[in-house]
Design an enzyme around this catalytic site. Structure first.
Site, PDB file in Angstrom:
ATOM      1  CB  THR A  23      -1.030   0.056   1.247  1.00 31.50           C
ATOM      2  OG1 THR A  23      -2.035   0.933   0.888  1.00 31.50           O
ATOM      3  CG2 THR A  23      -0.272   0.449   2.519  1.00 31.50           C
ATOM      4  CB  CYS A  29      -3.653   6.324   5.991  1.00 33.24           C
ATOM      5  SG  CYS A  29      -4.938   7.111   5.277  1.00 33.24           S
ATOM      6  CG  HIS A  46      -4.175   2.701   2.837  1.00 34.71           C
ATOM      7  ND1 HIS A  46      -3.311   3.068   1.865  1.00 34.71           N
ATOM      8  CD2 HIS A  46      -4.513   3.744   3.559  1.00 34.71           C
ATOM      9  CE1 HIS A  46      -3.120   4.391   1.831  1.00 34.71           C
ATOM     10  NE2 HIS A  46      -3.884   4.892   2.963  1.00 34.71           N
TER      11      HIS A  46
END
Lengths: 160, 204
Positions: A23, A29, A46
């Site tokens: 990711t 995040c 994620h």
């Protein structure tokens, strides 16, 4: 050849050896990798926000409290066993520093706290983490080895 | 939030964006001492995951300038330039040979913050003229990093209520080169209602 599966923002995926899960561009995040060493099954989420609000969640992969149980369930469906799971995570940065910090400014830190709390309650040990700071990260989970690669633009890369 | 929107709401924002971009082009031309041509900005709703793709992919390096806006309709504005275009802007600004500017040094950063300030101010002037509301931008903050990481802040703020985000994409032409600027207007909860009420296109 090792195949790479890309996990988007507010998304999650499960794969088994020798696949890699990636990711890209984590800021506030957090990328959470769960791994079952015996079954060689890995999962990557994620996660964007710490907590879902209300019972109607359009995308459970977006929130820590809904993404993590979903990830565990999906891994179990692929042969992973809950008590064998271990976790590694990276991200949760604070990209901008304003004079007047808001709740959203600290979203990265809040994400990491919510995730660690959930993992503790679920009795999933955290083997390594690389969170905080003010830089972006890309992460890659090797489901063959459990290695968790963290890549940055200005701070090189490391394997957790 | 996205569901409550109609074409009409988008059209109104487009018009605000148009005039704002016009102001921005004028301001940018003054700042750079160059003629600036501007394309009609594209105003769009994008799924969260596609926003970074729009900026060349989530790992593409970008410069982002973030401004908190004080108002009866409080908001956050994020202005994003792909990194090479941010450097090009600085080359023009400081009259340097192409490719010699560094956005990461003190001067580069404060110059880019100023550009972000000016662009944001141009849109806010337009929005203020349309709505009669007052918008006061605070001191900007800046980050240079992967597009995905720079966008997180804005997307997280939107993401609490929606799976889509509002983006105004403006293309400037300076010295025969395209400069794309990406402009995100992120209203705090209820701020959009205040804006649309003031524009006379309130929600039902």
């Amino acid at each position: 050849m090792k195949e790479i599966r890309r996990v988007g923002m507010a998304d999650l995926a499960v794969a088994s050896s020798p696949m890699k899960l990636v990711t890209i561009g984590l800021g506030s995040c957090v990328g959470v990798a769960l791994y079952d060493q015996r079954a060689k099954v890995g999962g990557l989420a994620h996660i964007m926000l710490p907590k879902s609000n209300g019972p109607f969640v359009s995308n459970p992969a977006k929130f820590a409290d809904t993404a993590l149980p979903l990830l565990v369930t999906k891994m179990q469906e692929c042969g992973a066993v809950h008590r064998r799971l271990t976790a590694k995570l990276a991200g949760g940065a604070q990209m901008f520093r304003l004079d007047r910090p808001t709740e959203t400014m600290r979203i990265g830190e809040r994400n990491a706290v919510a995730i660690l709390q959930w993992l503790e309650n679920a009795r999933i040990p955290v083997l390594a983490k690389d969170t905080g700071g003010n830089w972006g990260r890309t992460v890659e989970l090797d489901t063959g080895t459990g290695e968790f690669l963290v890549r940055t633009i200005a701070r090189g890369e490391k394997i957790l | 939030m996205g569901q409550e929107w109609s074409e009409m709401h988008l059209d109104v924002l487009k018009e605000v964006g148009n005039i704002g971009a016009g102001n921005a082009a004028t301001a940018l031309a003054d700042l750079l001492g160059q003629q600036i041509n501007m394309q009609v900005p594209a105003v769009m709703w994008l799924p969260l995951d596609e926003v970074a793709t729009r900026l060349g992919g989530p790992e593409n390096p970008v410069a982002g300038i973030l401004l908190d806006i004080d108002s009866q309709a409080p908001a956050t504005i994020l202005v994003v330039f792909p990194l090479e275009q941010a450097c090009f802007l600085l080359d023009i600004l400081f009259d340097r040979p192409q490719g010699s500017s560094n956005v990461m040094d003190e001067i580069g950063m404060s110059a880019l913050k100023e550009v972000g300030n000016i662009l944001a101010g141009s849109y806010l002037t337009s929005l203020s003229a349309f709505t009669g509301l007052t918008f006061v931008p605070m001191v900007p903050a800046m980050a240079v990093d992967m597009a995905g990481a720079v966008l997180d802040y804005v997307l997280a703020e939107f993401g609490q209520v929606a799976d889509q985000v509002l983006l105004i994409e403006t293309e400037f032409l300076a010295l025969g080169r395209d400069i794309y600027s990406y402009f995100f207007l992120v209203p705090k909860p209820d701020a959009l209602k205040a804006i649309f009420a003031a524009l006379g296109v309130g929600f039902e």
